[in-house]
Design a protein around this motif. Structure first.
Motif, PDB file in Angstrom:
ATOM      1  N   LEU A 166      59.733   7.248  -9.000  1.00 43.13           N
ATOM      2  CA  LEU A 166      60.992   7.424  -9.705  1.00 43.13           C
ATOM      3  C   LEU A 166      60.701   7.543 -11.187  1.00 43.13           C
ATOM      4  O   LEU A 166      59.722   6.992 -11.696  1.00 43.13           O
ATOM      5  N   ALA A 193      63.033   7.076 -14.774  1.00 46.58           N
ATOM      6  CA  ALA A 193      64.333   6.625 -15.260  1.00 46.58           C
ATOM      7  C   ALA A 193      64.414   6.880 -16.752  1.00 46.58           C
ATOM      8  O   ALA A 193      63.404   6.893 -17.448  1.00 46.58           O
ATOM      9  N   SER A 194      65.639   7.095 -17.232  1.00 45.06           N
ATOM     10  CA  SER A 194      65.835   7.302 -18.665  1.00 45.06           C
ATOM     11  C   SER A 194      65.705   5.965 -19.375  1.00 45.06           C
ATOM     12  O   SER A 194      65.706   4.907 -18.755  1.00 45.06           O
ATOM     13  N   TYR A 234      52.819   8.973 -21.452  1.00 50.01           N
ATOM     14  CA  TYR A 234      52.885   8.872 -19.997  1.00 50.01           C
ATOM     15  C   TYR A 234      53.937   7.831 -19.608  1.00 50.01           C
ATOM     16  O   TYR A 234      54.725   7.400 -20.435  1.00 50.01           O
ATOM     17  N   GLY A 235      53.969   7.436 -18.372  1.00 53.37           N
ATOM     18  CA  GLY A 235      54.945   6.437 -17.926  1.00 53.37           C
ATOM     19  C   GLY A 235      56.234   7.091 -17.465  1.00 53.37           C
ATOM     20  O   GLY A 235      56.211   8.176 -16.870  1.00 53.37           O
ATOM     21  N   LEU A 236      57.357   6.445 -17.769  1.00 57.84           N
ATOM     22  CA  LEU A 236      58.646   6.907 -17.246  1.00 57.84           C
ATOM     23  C   LEU A 236      59.102   8.228 -17.874  1.00 57.84           C
ATOM     24  O   LEU A 236      59.934   8.929 -17.314  1.00 57.84           O
ATOM     25  N   LEU A 259      53.417  12.491 -16.988  1.00 56.03           N
ATOM     26  CA  LEU A 259      52.955  12.694 -15.609  1.00 56.03           C
ATOM     27  C   LEU A 259      53.328  14.086 -15.084  1.00 56.03           C
ATOM     28  O   LEU A 259      52.586  14.670 -14.300  1.00 56.03           O
TER      29      LEU A 259
END
Lengths: 433, 433
Positions: free
Chosen positions: B86, B88-89, B134-136, B141
């Motif tokens: 997932l 997410a903002s 990177y990350g959310l 990604l």
């Protein structure tokens, strides 16, 4: 017992067979790299003569300095076209190290990582939050690919921003975490401060590792967050995470011997220690294509735990890392050499001759303070000017080390003189108990 | 012509055929989610009655508020077990939005991303440095998986640390970059300051996007870094990057119509605009399993560029985004709503009634300053106390927005009063020319 992959329960004979076959292939492949081509020739080892795991002691050792000196391309055993990833260590002034991966390498790494996670009790149904920094640090992408491979709903949260981490955990009913121990203790503190009951938080499993921590710290994390915390071992030269992990019994870390040959050597004599004794862990990759490493000296001190594990897995267990055979420090999951700090400081015009690296412990976690002598002409009473020097040094060290140590500015000639890098490191950890 | 995938040159009839087939499947799948099940029932649409792309106008529109209100699970059309990611903002106080992916979704996304990169001239032989966080944030990604799919040696550098970025570029002979425009201009400034000739730097291609920038900014980036910069369009609701990209002709962005149906509607009447006119881009996913979105109002204003592209690709091109149909701001690639800032400020005890959000431009790039009124009793002459309030507000906003705006503290009642969130936004950009 449930396992992720049949390789986890190979008999010891089968493991030896797999190791022999893969070692032979690995040495031939390594010999394609400029570094090993020369090194094997120097040491008179014909790659074709390596046919069994028993031949391993005939192979030359590889050190971190070998990696540094062959930076950036000397260890590469693969045609450039097949590479899809590299991870590099921090550092812009010193010589960093780099590890390359082919697509197959990434797949093997993800498989090993998924095995580790499964062994710690994580399943496809779990919601997994990865709280490690992404990017060049292997703990982010390494764990991430493993979690997706296992089929968990994976949340790439990254490091930091505690309010958001807790919101994600609650909103998405996160049942498993990857978190470095120092941050786990901090997060647990926030949970306690906010008056939350850890039993109300959904996570039941945390993967920890990447920095030294005591058994007491682990138990504290488990209690404060209301979960089981599993210790792990990895190092970027061997991909990163996914090398060795605890199973449900939390009694040593199974090291995947179908992918690595592990030896424990006396760091002085470089001979194997007696079974069960502590020595330096030396590792050989068995499946890596892009950049095989032969007998890499990890400088980590550990031992094999004798006997079989109750979980039924046949891969031997290594004990919690007992220390380092060199001067490397591990702070917040990042490897730091005193040399890196020295190189940064000596490039700052205001810095005088001397400095001191102080290691201390806060709440079970190692912290780093750098005391820096400032030349007389700059050491004025103007706090703002000193503050700006301090800030600049902190920024330069953060860029080099990727963690921010505390900086204390002191007058020139106020620190004890010392005659080596290592003796400039003051270890206050044991004195704090 | 070279293409990455045969879908890029489908005839318009074939595209319509693929769209019809996939739309029918998408609507049936969407109807499994709580949100669309109710919404389709309310609007009297039988999912089985949607069989052709021409039926699209019968489907209800979806808004950002729909996503917010159905957070966290209302849009989910997949059994939980198949989810692997997932995104997410940002935001811990407002309602964030979330997008879920199955393994197939990630594969499709990586394929589309690889197509985009190939279209911009990147090949398997390129060394690709991803300078997005990177990350959310989907830019990290999202691009990363595309680059590995294409087979580039991919360096997950992440954002920031300019000295290290430049070292990586030089040491590994990086030929292609992903970089947000504001950072590209900053990096170009550092290159100029250090007296380097951009022609000595290996990169020949930069992927830019994720934040508004002018054609002039792009040309400046190209000149200062000595490369070709390709504009892109994406939004997290449609995965992130990989929706539309420029080809070698840099004249509009090909939008992948086998994976998305794009409509341009008049934002007032919600009727299609005339061919080639500017309106709001409305998008429907055609391949997403976990979370299909029907007629999602992007609030981005653009137009279809009439005519065929010289590159031979048949997918229509959208023009550079001309603005927003709502009050969202995009700063350093991050979406920000004034409401988020208000929620943070009003929770700070020292803050008085009023505040002002000032948008200005520095070197072609949008910057954000928040002016905050401080209650009289706290607005003392003690600079240290004010500095600490300022630091605290900056920290809270950074946690909420994931970017750090400049904070200016002002006396209570010193800002003009206003009666709406949007009117608190002062846009200085046009005045600066």
């Amino acid at each position: 017992m449930e396992i992720f992959h049949t390789a986890e329960v190979l008999s010891r004979d089968e493991i030896a067979h797999v190791q022999s076959r893969r070692l032979a292939r690995t040495v031939k492949r390594a010999a394609k790299s400029p570094f090993y081509k020369a090194r094997l020739a120097q040491t008179g080892v014909d790659p074709d003569s390596i046919t069994s795991v028993d031949d391993i002691s005939r192979l030359p050792l590889t050190t971190k300095d070998d990696l540094r000196e062959s930076y950036p391309f000397g260890m590469l055993a693969d045609e450039h076209r097949e590479l899809v990833r590299l991870h590099a260590s921090s550092g812009t002034t010193g010589s960093p190290t780099v590890v390359y991966h082919t697509d197959n390498d990434l797949r093997t790494w993800a498989d090993l990582m998924a095995r580790c996670m499964f062994m710690a009790g994580i399943r496809k149904d779990d919601v997994f939050q990865n709280m490690a920094g992404y990017g060049l640090f292997t703990g982010g992408l390494g764990i991430h690919y493993g979690a997706e491979r296992l089929g968990c709903l994976t949340i790439p949260a990254g490091a930091g921003n505690t309010a958001r981490q807790l919101k994600l955990i609650r909103d998405f009913n996160v049942t498993a975490l990857h978190i470095i121990p120092s941050y786990a203790l901090y997060l647990a503190g926030v949970v306690a401060e906010q008056g939350m009951d850890p039993r109300d938080l959904p996570p039941r499993i945390a993967l920890i590792g990447a920095e030294p921590h005591s058994e007491e710290a682990r138990r504290r994390i488990e209690e404060m967050l209301g979960l089981k915390a599993f210790n792990s071992y990895g190092l970027s030269e061997m991909n990163g995470p996914g090398v060795a992990f605890e199973c449900e019994h939390q009694d040593g870390m199974h090291l995947w011997e179908d992918s690595y040959i592990a030896e424990i050597l006396n760091p002085e004599t470089l001979e194997p220690v007696a079974e069960g004794e502590v020595g330096e862990l030396v590792m050989t990759t068995l499946t890596r294509e892009a950049m095989p490493l032969l007998r890499y000296r990890t400088r980590d001190l550990t031992r094999f735990i004798p006997g079989e594990c109750a979980c039924g897995r046949t891969h031997r267990r290594i004990d919690r890392i007992a220390g380092r055979a060199d001067d490397m420090l591990i702070i917040k999951g990042v490897n730091i050499y005193p040399m890196q700090i020295e190189q940064v400081l000596l490039a700052v015009p205001e810095v005088a001759q001397n400095y001191q690296i102080v290691l201390h412990r806060e709440g079970f976690i190692d912290q780093l303070t750098v005391r820096v002598e400032i030349k007389e002409e700059f050491f004025v009473e103007d706090m703002r000017a000193l503050g700006s020097i301090q800030k600049r040094i902190a920024g330069l060290l953060r860029n080099e080390l990727l963690v921010t140590p505390r900086i204390e500015l002191v007058e020139a000639k106020s620190l004890p003189t010392s005659d080596g890098k290592a003796s400039r490191v003051v270890d206050m950890r044991d004195k704090q108990g």
